[in-house]
Design an enzyme around this catalytic site. Structure first.
Site, PDB file in Angstrom:
ATOM      1  CG  ASP A  18      -2.107  -0.987   0.991  1.00 58.20           C
ATOM      2  OD1 ASP A  18      -2.083  -1.740   0.001  1.00 58.20           O
ATOM      3  OD2 ASP A  18      -3.004  -1.014   1.833  1.00 58.20           O
ATOM      4  CG  ASN A  50      -5.337  -4.100  -0.718  1.00 56.54           C
ATOM      5  OD1 ASN A  50      -4.495  -3.641   0.043  1.00 56.54           O
ATOM      6  ND2 ASN A  50      -6.594  -3.719  -0.670  1.00 56.54           N
ATOM      7  CG  HIS A  51      -4.286   0.353  -2.067  1.00 59.43           C
ATOM      8  ND1 HIS A  51      -5.128   1.353  -2.467  1.00 59.43           N
ATOM      9  CD2 HIS A  51      -4.851  -0.205  -0.967  1.00 59.43           C
ATOM     10  CE1 HIS A  51      -6.156   1.425  -1.644  1.00 59.43           C
ATOM     11  NE2 HIS A  51      -6.012   0.487  -0.723  1.00 59.43           N
ATOM     12  CG  HIS A  99      -1.163  -5.697   2.351  1.00 61.87           C
ATOM     13  ND1 HIS A  99      -2.522  -5.697   2.175  1.00 61.87           N
ATOM     14  CD2 HIS A  99      -0.821  -4.451   2.731  1.00 61.87           C
ATOM     15  CE1 HIS A  99      -2.977  -4.480   2.429  1.00 61.87           C
ATOM     16  NE2 HIS A  99      -1.971  -3.706   2.751  1.00 61.87           N
TER      17      HIS A  99
END
Length: 103
Positions: A18, A50-51, A99
């Site tokens: 992220d 996830n970003h 993550h």
């Protein structure tokens, strides 16, 4: 870095994803991390969150930021870089780090 010192071989950092979609300076953040990694590979470690995906970049603004500051080609290059970032790390053969938002 003011609190814990700059990354070094004796003071390595692990950034757990992220890196982008966190405001209007995401490009500068990821470029700083990548430049630190190039300058001292054993000083900084990056894992993918996830970003660091195309869909999340579109929804949360990184795509727009990159295209406003640069162009489509640079955004595509960031996506290629994100695909090369590992999904997990292991610290001293004891701690598994990944993550929590990865699908």
């Amino acid at each position: 870095f003011a609190i814990n010192g700059f990354p070094s071989a004796s003071n390595p950092y692990l950034f757990n994803g992220d890196f982008v979609d966190r405001g209007s300076f995401s490009v500068e953040v990821i470029l700083t991390f990548l430049l630190l990694k190039m300058a001292c590979p054993e000083c900084i470690y990056l894992t993918r969150g996830n970003h660091e995906t195309k869909n999340m970049n579109r929804i949360y603004g990184f795509e727009g930021e990159v295209k406003a500051k640069y162009d489509d080609k640079i955004f595509d290059l960031f996506l290629e870089v994100f695909c090369q970032i590992p999904l997990a790390a292991v610290i001293e053969k004891k701690v598994f780090v990944t993550h929590g938002g990865l699908p």
